[in-house]
Design a protein around this motif. Structure first.
Motif, PDB file in Angstrom:
ATOM      1  N   MET A 131      -5.955  -6.298  -1.379  1.00 32.25           N
ATOM      2  CA  MET A 131      -4.969  -5.837  -0.398  1.00 32.25           C
ATOM      3  C   MET A 131      -5.091  -4.343  -0.114  1.00 32.25           C
ATOM      4  SD  MET A 131      -1.593  -8.136  -1.272  1.00 32.25           S
ATOM      5  CE  MET A 131      -1.309  -7.438  -2.883  1.00 32.25           C
ATOM      6  N   GLY A 132      -5.820  -3.628  -0.966  1.00 37.98           N
ATOM      7  CA  GLY A 132      -5.985  -2.198  -0.762  1.00 37.98           C
ATOM      8  C   GLY A 132      -4.696  -1.414  -0.921  1.00 37.98           C
ATOM      9  N   ILE A 133      -3.875  -1.838  -1.874  1.00 32.64           N
ATOM     10  CA  ILE A 133      -2.598  -1.154  -2.114  1.00 32.64           C
ATOM     11  C   ILE A 133      -2.477  -0.803  -3.595  1.00 32.64           C
ATOM     12  CG2 ILE A 133      -1.439  -2.292  -0.179  1.00 32.64           C
ATOM     13  CD1 ILE A 133      -0.064  -4.154  -2.239  1.00 32.64           C
ATOM     14  N   GLY A 134      -1.503   0.000  -3.919  1.00 30.79           N
ATOM     15  CA  GLY A 134      -1.223   0.356  -5.297  1.00 30.79           C
ATOM     16  C   GLY A 134      -0.267  -0.648  -5.938  1.00 30.79           C
ATOM     17  N   ARG A 135      -0.228  -0.597  -7.250  1.00 28.69           N
ATOM     18  CA  ARG A 135       0.606  -1.515  -8.024  1.00 28.69           C
ATOM     19  C   ARG A 135       2.078  -1.451  -7.609  1.00 28.69           C
ATOM     20  NH1 ARG A 135      -0.619  -4.114 -12.635  1.00 28.69           N
ATOM     21  NH2 ARG A 135      -2.537  -2.922 -12.805  1.00 28.69           N
ATOM     22  N   GLN A 136       2.602  -0.241  -7.441  1.00 23.75           N
ATOM     23  CA  GLN A 136       4.014  -0.118  -7.093  1.00 23.75           C
ATOM     24  C   GLN A 136       4.304  -0.717  -5.719  1.00 23.75           C
ATOM     25  OE1 GLN A 136       6.292   0.853  -9.425  1.00 23.75           O
ATOM     26  NE2 GLN A 136       7.662  -0.064  -7.924  1.00 23.75           N
ATOM     27  N   SER A 137       3.373  -0.591  -4.791  1.00 23.58           N
ATOM     28  CA  SER A 137       3.553  -1.192  -3.458  1.00 23.58           C
ATOM     29  C   SER A 137       3.627  -2.707  -3.562  1.00 23.58           C
ATOM     30  CB  SER A 137       2.407  -0.793  -2.533  1.00 23.58           C
ATOM     31  OG  SER A 137       2.441   0.591  -2.281  1.00 23.58           O
ATOM     32  N   LEU A 138       2.794  -3.283  -4.435  1.00 22.86           N
ATOM     33  CA  LEU A 138       2.829  -4.731  -4.654  1.00 22.86           C
ATOM     34  C   LEU A 138       4.201  -5.144  -5.187  1.00 22.86           C
ATOM     35  CD1 LEU A 138       1.230  -7.530  -4.983  1.00 22.86           C
ATOM     36  CD2 LEU A 138       1.025  -6.833  -7.360  1.00 22.86           C
ATOM     37  N   TYR A 139       4.659  -4.432  -6.187  1.00 23.67           N
ATOM     38  CA  TYR A 139       5.947  -4.777  -6.787  1.00 23.67           C
ATOM     39  C   TYR A 139       7.105  -4.553  -5.814  1.00 23.67           C
ATOM     40  CZ  TYR A 139       3.367  -5.128 -11.156  1.00 23.67           C
ATOM     41  OH  TYR A 139       2.480  -5.498 -12.123  1.00 23.67           O
TER      42      TYR A 139
END
Length: 178
Positions: A21-29
């Motif tokens: 997804m090309g995102i950071g962990r916090q963005s996923l959460y």
């Protein structure tokens, strides 16, 4: 969705998802809560698209038997890599079975839509003389859906396009008026 589809839930790591997804962990959460909630949403999205595609192939031809053939033949993707993915929904059943009530509920929402449309098309085919009139429409619709599961599992196991198309046409010939 593609990562879960190709690997399943358990074999997909959070790092796999972040990379895809090309995102950071916090963005996923922040967006999805956790890996499981993202999986449920991916499966829901997949099911909506696949059921819509199935109903479209089933309904598009004027001939009900042609619609059933289009439905079954259309399960086997031309692209080898795409075909080898099989069906994310069938993969979910294989991975979770009946152990996850939320996933069971998703299946119970999706399956009747296709089942009902199959029953209608079978009845239309019987009225037009294309489908054996002695067949029970509900049982025949269930048989076609089980055949779909088998074709998608065979695709995931490496079945060739020719073999899958042959099995789809064999199934159609079984219900055709003799």
């Amino acid at each position: 969705m593609e990562v879960f589809w190709s690997r399943g839930f358990a074999a997909t790591s959070t790092e796999d998802l972040l990379g895809a997804m090309g995102i950071g962990r916090q963005s996923l959460y922040n967006a999805f809560g956790d890996k499981r909630q993202l999986y449920v949403e991916a499966l829901r999205t997949y099911q909506r698209g696949s059921i819509s595609d199935h109903v479209r192939r089933l309904t598009a031809p004027a001939s009900p038997i042609a619609g059933i053939e289009d439905l079954l033949v259309g399960l086997a993707q031309e692209d080898d890599a795409r075909r080898a993915l099989g069906c994310m929904g069938v993969g979910s059943v294989g991975e979770f079975g009946m152990s996850d009530p939320e996933l069971v509920a998703l299946r119970e929402q999706a399956s009747p839509v296709l089942h009902g449309r199959l029953i209608e098309r079978i009845g239309e085919g019987q009225a037009k003389g294309e489908i054996d009139p002695t067949l029970d429409a509900g049982a025949t619709a269930g048989f076609i859906q089980m055949t779909m599961t088998g074709l998608q599992t065979a695709a995931r196991a490496g079945g060739s396009l020719a073999d899958l198309h042959g099995l789809a046409r064999f199934t159609v010939d079984l219900i055709r008026t003799k």
